[in-house]
Design a protein around this motif. Structure first.
Motif, PDB file in Angstrom:
ATOM      1  N   VAL A 627       2.382  -1.390   4.809  1.00  0.00           N
ATOM      2  CA  VAL A 627       2.622  -0.655   3.573  1.00  0.00           C
ATOM      3  C   VAL A 627       1.358  -0.773   2.741  1.00  0.00           C
ATOM      4  O   VAL A 627       0.973  -1.875   2.354  1.00  0.00           O
ATOM      5  N   VAL A 628       0.700   0.342   2.537  1.00  0.00           N
ATOM      6  CA  VAL A 628      -0.559   0.331   1.794  1.00  0.00           C
ATOM      7  C   VAL A 628      -0.370   1.068   0.479  1.00  0.00           C
ATOM      8  O   VAL A 628       0.605   1.791   0.302  1.00  0.00           O
ATOM      9  N   GLN A 662       4.123  -5.585   3.762  1.00  0.00           N
ATOM     10  CA  GLN A 662       3.467  -5.127   2.533  1.00  0.00           C
ATOM     11  C   GLN A 662       2.092  -5.762   2.408  1.00  0.00           C
ATOM     12  O   GLN A 662       1.983  -6.972   2.244  1.00  0.00           O
ATOM     13  N   LEU A 663       1.063  -4.941   2.526  1.00  0.00           N
ATOM     14  CA  LEU A 663      -0.289  -5.438   2.250  1.00  0.00           C
ATOM     15  C   LEU A 663      -0.438  -5.604   0.740  1.00  0.00           C
ATOM     16  O   LEU A 663       0.295  -5.000  -0.037  1.00  0.00           O
ATOM     17  N   GLN A 664      -1.416  -6.416   0.344  1.00  0.00           N
ATOM     18  CA  GLN A 664      -1.597  -6.630  -1.100  1.00  0.00           C
ATOM     19  C   GLN A 664      -1.723  -5.294  -1.822  1.00  0.00           C
ATOM     20  O   GLN A 664      -1.148  -5.076  -2.873  1.00  0.00           O
ATOM     21  N   SER A 666      -0.384  -2.692  -1.480  1.00  0.00           N
ATOM     22  CA  SER A 666       0.852  -1.918  -1.673  1.00  0.00           C
ATOM     23  C   SER A 666       1.389  -2.097  -3.090  1.00  0.00           C
ATOM     24  O   SER A 666       2.110  -1.251  -3.603  1.00  0.00           O
TER      25      SER A 666
ATOM     26  N   GLU B 516      -6.106 -10.200   6.496  1.00  0.00           N
ATOM     27  CA  GLU B 516      -4.871 -10.418   5.734  1.00  0.00           C
ATOM     28  C   GLU B 516      -3.684 -10.615   6.662  1.00  0.00           C
ATOM     29  O   GLU B 516      -2.797 -11.414   6.390  1.00  0.00           O
ATOM     30  N   ILE B 517      -3.674  -9.898   7.783  1.00  0.00           N
ATOM     31  CA  ILE B 517      -2.482  -9.928   8.634  1.00  0.00           C
ATOM     32  C   ILE B 517      -2.648 -10.867   9.816  1.00  0.00           C
ATOM     33  O   ILE B 517      -1.778 -10.938  10.680  1.00  0.00           O
ATOM     34  N   LEU B 649      10.563   0.609   1.737  1.00  0.00           N
ATOM     35  CA  LEU B 649       9.539  -0.100   2.510  1.00  0.00           C
ATOM     36  C   LEU B 649       8.667  -0.963   1.617  1.00  0.00           C
ATOM     37  O   LEU B 649       7.967  -1.850   2.082  1.00  0.00           O
ATOM     38  N   PHE B 650       8.726  -0.693   0.306  1.00  0.00           N
ATOM     39  CA  PHE B 650       7.970  -1.556  -0.607  1.00  0.00           C
ATOM     40  C   PHE B 650       8.784  -2.792  -0.986  1.00  0.00           C
ATOM     41  O   PHE B 650       8.285  -3.692  -1.632  1.00  0.00           O
TER      42      PHE B 650
END
Lengths: 700, 700
Positions: A627-628, A662-664, A666, B516-517, B649-650
């Motif tokens: 999720v960007v 969720q990436l930051q 997002s 990050e991931i 999704l958020f």
């Protein structure tokens, strides 16, 4: 380290609220910034003194151009024809009273605020309803075009620069209003009240002062155009031709009635007793309108205002036509000039107030258009999404559509209110007539059941009023069509036809789909439960998103679970295998070959093969997704996943699960989405509070 | 019956292959129709006789403009300077041999066909690699611009109309090539072979016949411009200024070398022994090029061709300048006219072949651009999606980008090849130089380990060649920069800078995300398995899609399962409840209140509340979706669902499952998707077969 080739992200659903909406929103946002945090207006109700300006700015403002139009048309037969104007004014007054009286019935009969569309729809059936709807939609567009053009002309009478750049200024105002409404600016009652009341007060002062000067002081007030002569295009018009001309003048005068129906849409916004208050407001509005209308006509006579359809050649001064450079000021400002004196403060104030009130009138269309849209959406004549109240995107699109259409008209007709008004009145009277006929039906229906004599008497009275209203407005409609068709009414009709066709098509589509997906009574193949679920987790590399996906997948105790990867790069695949074993992940890893470094095809084919092995099974494909936050990041991630999901959903017997990570970044999008929800839809004031649904949250 | 307000559809993932791609594709498709079904070329390999034209059309075609450029520059110093041209030709020949010799080393050292980018990247590090990549990308754009402009000029020498509408025609050709390549036309060897060989044969015939006529018959062949005088801009140029001019002329002549590196990218496309064949082809190409180049210069001298930078004022005929109407034909066509005679068949054929071969040269850029893109994508300098081979969208976008940039240049520079060439050569020599330096490093590295004397000797020889190549090309690069910077080289450098910056940014982004991931070694919160799954099926009405969703949901034995509906319309909700009970569906139905007829907010809030009650749980939201076929249908369905999914999704700890229901119309989209997969990426020929990955499908 490497980012998976197919790692999903909230696919474009995410975009719906981020990037795709971007496609429409980004330009908007650049222009207008974020929507303002403004409190929901649901709970605020309007007292009459506020309701009047909110709803009446449209009908009242129309007295700014209606009288002029009458004189314009008459001038065709020459100055002599001017003395018919009082009679025409009288006719307009009668019509106004009729319409107001009729709508007072609507207001009582339909406190829900359905308005003409609901009335026609429920009483005359969907076709009539849709016709009214189309008429109203066209009207909203024209309200914007006409009001703004006329506003510019009034402003121009005080500020010459404006008239010199008429079209540019008009379009500028449209853009401004559009941005305001897109931004979801709170439509406060006071915002409307002040200029409207200033305008009304100004006009009344003018009439009073004019009368006083004329009658008591016996001043000879002369309009700036008083010394001009009019070269009649058809001198000595008589018989049928004259009647026709008078009818045309009358139907031009009917422009004064536009917007009367507005209140009947807004009943829920009134304080209790809603209907009564609405009716009273309606009456007050009617009274104001006619007084102003007649007053202005009267003053125009008294001050010898001269107006011509083509002032350039038909207005003669010292024997010579005035030529193309001459700008014909609207009648109201000419009168004001005569009464208050040119350049006087009062004159300036009135001009400004007039322009402002006209712009407010245009603004009402910005509220009405999307509201009507949402009602139509409820009946599936427009996309469902417009139904949800205050859906930002839906409203935005509606607003942009409205502004675009209006801007186009303004541009085509050179922001010439006279030419635009020719298109205007058709729609109004279509909805007037149909809604009145609907009311008659309404009373008839009630009368069949109603026994109580008192009530019956009341109903019969109402029916009489509506019958007369229907008859009269119907007649006017015919007159308008006959006298104005070639002058531009056909454009309005065309517009209505287009709206009508589109909405019918949409409804057809919805009905067809509804039929296709109707649930069978007898348990069919659909309701027969498939036997087992075969879960597949897509893996590109081992990282947090994939681990999370695996974790979740295990939770859903499906009958079989396997991890699936596509070998687009032997090295990567080997590394994946190695790590898989090292970490001792207890899910079998299957690797598909892909000589052409494709992702979609092998996966689809594999899923299909699973289906063929055991057709009664369901394949559940689980896709870890990023999720960007920024739209441009979407271009960098998960494109393969998007396509894969797209294809998967076309394969029967498959369910696709997104496990978001969720990436930051997002966070950004999250905030944006929240902001969007806090946005207030335009027109909430006139729409009144949301109907609190009784049916509260419970379990069955 | 009524269609649910939130019923999902394949969201925009579906669109990725249908509607979203539409955003870019629809216009394309309207123009070019469906991609042709053309057989994959993976397995076809090129024999030398075919490889030559495929790869050499670019370098060979450059002799059509290079000689002219030399004369143009010299003319500045006046006619007298023309006698330097043989020396400049000689210098170009030496350079050509050097470059060819150097690239023969590349071809042997890197049979994988990495080309300059790979060489620079592996030996000089990513920065150098990226620089080369940027240079090449700019070059591809210029190849299109220059080749097509020059092609038009050559065509124009035979067909006056074309020159008169230079820009329009040039852009027309660009559009044509773009459509061809978008359509994925099969790049067959023969398609290239015929015109290329006709061109080569034509030029050789011309040289031979010209020599024969001149030497043996002693004819006095005169170019059409032979009688003109040249008014030198800087007469009697001497000393440093002259040297500078000669250097400038030389660097213009270097245009003949553009495209030499092409073969080194295409080694895999050759028959075995790949490297040897590629090297031989390279040598042949070099030989052809220099012969043609010198031949044309020679004939130009013999036939007294006169060219000037500003023919309008600097070319004098009978004492008067020729004026703006004069069109200066390219040197090759002037010579052809002198040798074969004006309007002769041979002249026409040669002109046509020249133009055609130049267009083919442009076409090679259409293949090279996306191919390089996919290599860069592999190293994450460009979006990953470009990596998957023959991804239609990725290629399409690349092609459109290329065409757009080239078209812009052609338009800005008025399709004037002379002015465009000023930009051209920089990029070429940047990549030449860096790749040669890279090769030197390469040999040094090998030499440290290599013991066997024979091999060592060979390597040392290669290194010597590359060292000289690096030195020479580097020198030329400096010369080009110095002599051409102000003439337009700066534009090319700017372009390179932009590409470089963009690609670095993209790489940075990917690296950041990857970090990050990254999966933690120690089991972290991610790898800790959540305890239970709470499944929620969204329901608007009871119809096939919802029933199917319920059926599937039951299969996924989650710990708790409930149906969730939002009460946007009390009547609908009541009906839903009633049917729910009537059908005795054994899943509890929960209804959320929504005063504002919103859907997203209540659901999101409910899901969040579930999470708060038991944070260790996962909420699985199951959404029935429509799958529709036409993009406009998307506007009518599931918009609320799209937004809902986006928001969901958020929300952390949620998985979103789509249960698709394929409407009949979805068949359309399915077919479309299939068609798209059958499309062949441009440039497959020169790319060679796909490397069959050994690693076959297995279980771990």
């Amino acid at each position: 380290m490497e980012v998976g080739w197919w790692l999903g992200r909230p696919a474009l659903e995410g975009l719906r609220s981020t990037a795709v909406s971007k496609l429409t929103d980004v330009p908007k946002r650049i222009l207008i910034g974020r929507a303002l945090r403004s409190d929901r207006l649901g709970e605020t109700l309007l007292p009459k003194r506020v309701a009047l300006p909110v709803f009446a700015s449209d009908p009242l403002s129309s007295v700014a151009y209606a009288p002029g139009e009458v004189l314009l048309v008459l001038s065709i037969a020459g100055l002599s024809a001017y003395h018919f104007s009082p009679w025409i004014a009288a006719a307009v007054v009668v019509l106004m009273f009729t319409v107001v009286a009729s709508y007072r019935q609507n207001v009582h009969a339909y406190p829900s605020g359905g308005g003409d569309y609901e009335v026609a729809n429920t009483n005359l059936g969907p076709k009539a309803g849709l016709t009214v709807a189309s008429a109203l939609l066209v009207d909203y567009v024209l309200t914007v075009a006409v009001s703004i053009s006329s506003g510019i002309e009034n402003l121009g009478s005080a500020v010459p620069f404006v008239v010199e750049h008429k079209v540019a200024c008009a379009i500028g105002v449209i853009v401004l209003l559009t941005l305001m409404n897109l931004r979801g600016v709170k439509e406060s009652g006071t915002l409307f009240a002040i200029p409207t009341y200033v305008f009304v007060a100004g006009v009344f002062t003018m009439i009073a002062w004019g009368a006083f000067r004329g009658v008591v002081l016996g001043d000879d007030m002369r309009a700036p155009t008083a010394d001009f002569e009019i070269k009649p295009e058809h001198p000595g018009l008589a018989g049928f031709a004259l009647v026709f001309l008078l009818l045309r003048a009358f139907s031009s005068g009917c422009a004064a009635l536009t917007g009367v129906e507005a209140i009947s849409n807004g009943v829920p916004a009134f304080r209790k007793p809603k209907s009564r208050n609405a009716a009273t407001t309606l009456a007050m509005m009617g009274l104001f309108a006619v007084t102003m209308f007649c007053g202005i006509i009267g003053l125009a006579m008294a001050t010898d205002v001269r107006m011509a359809e083509n002032p350039a050649k038909d207005l003669i001064h010292n024997g010579a036509p005035l030529g193309p450079d001459y700008v014909q000021d609207p009648v109201i400002s000419q009168v004001a000039e005569a009464v208050f004196g040119h350049g006087s403060v009062l004159f300036m104030i009135l001009a400004a107030a007039t322009a402002l009130v006209l712009f407010l009138a245009a603004n009402t269309a910005y509220n009405g258009f999307p509201l009507l849209g949402s009602i139509l959406a409820q009946d599936r004549y427009l996309p469902r999404q417009l139904h949800t109240r205050g859906d930002r995107l839906a409203f935005s699109n509606g607003i942009v559509l409205l502004a675009g259409a209006a801007g186009l008209l303004v541009w085509i007709y050179g922001a010439d209110s006279t030419r635009l008004i020719q298109l205007y009145i058709v729609g109004v009277f279509v909805s007037f007539t149909l809604s009145q006929i609907g009311m008659v039906r309404h009373w008839n229906r009630l009368l069949t059941t109603e026994k109580e004599p008192a009530k019956r008497r009341h109903m019969i009275r109402s029916r009489a009023i509506n019958t007369f209203g229907a008859f009269f407005t119907g007649m006017v409609l015919v007159v308008v069509l006959v006298t104005k068709f070639t002058h531009g009414a056909w454009v309005a009709l065309l517009g209505m036809a287009i709206f009508y066709a589109t909405m019918t098509a949409i409804r057809k589509h919805y009905d067809r789909v509804a039929e296709e997906i109707a649930a069978p009574e007898a348990p069919s193949d659909d309701s027969v439960r498939p036997s087992r679920v075969h879960s597949v987790v897509l893996i590109s590399k081992i990282h947090r998103p994939t681990l999370r996906a695996l974790g979740y997948a295990k939770l859903m105790r499906s009958d079989t679970l396997e991890a699936l990867s596509v070998n687009v790069d032997p090295a990567e695949t080997k590394a994946l295998r190695a790590e898989w074993e090292r970490r001792g992940i207890d899910v079998p890893l299957k690797v598909l070959d892909s000589p052409y470094r494709e992702v979609t095809r092998p996966v689809i084919e594999y899923v299909k093969s699973l289906r063929n092995e055991s057709p009664r099974d369901v394949v559940s494909v689980i896709i870890p997704e990023y999720v960007v936050g920024h739209w441009y990041e979407h271009l960098l991630h998960n494109q393969s996943a998007l396509r894969l999901k797209g294809r998967l959903l076309f394969t029967p017997g498959v369910m696709v699960t997104s496990v978001p990570y969720q990436l930051q970044s997002s966070e950004v999008a999250k905030k944006r989405a929240r902001k969007r929800q806090e946005w207030t839809a335009p027109g909430s004031v006139r729409r009144g509070p949301a109907e609190r649904t009784k049916d509260s949250s419970t379990h069955t």
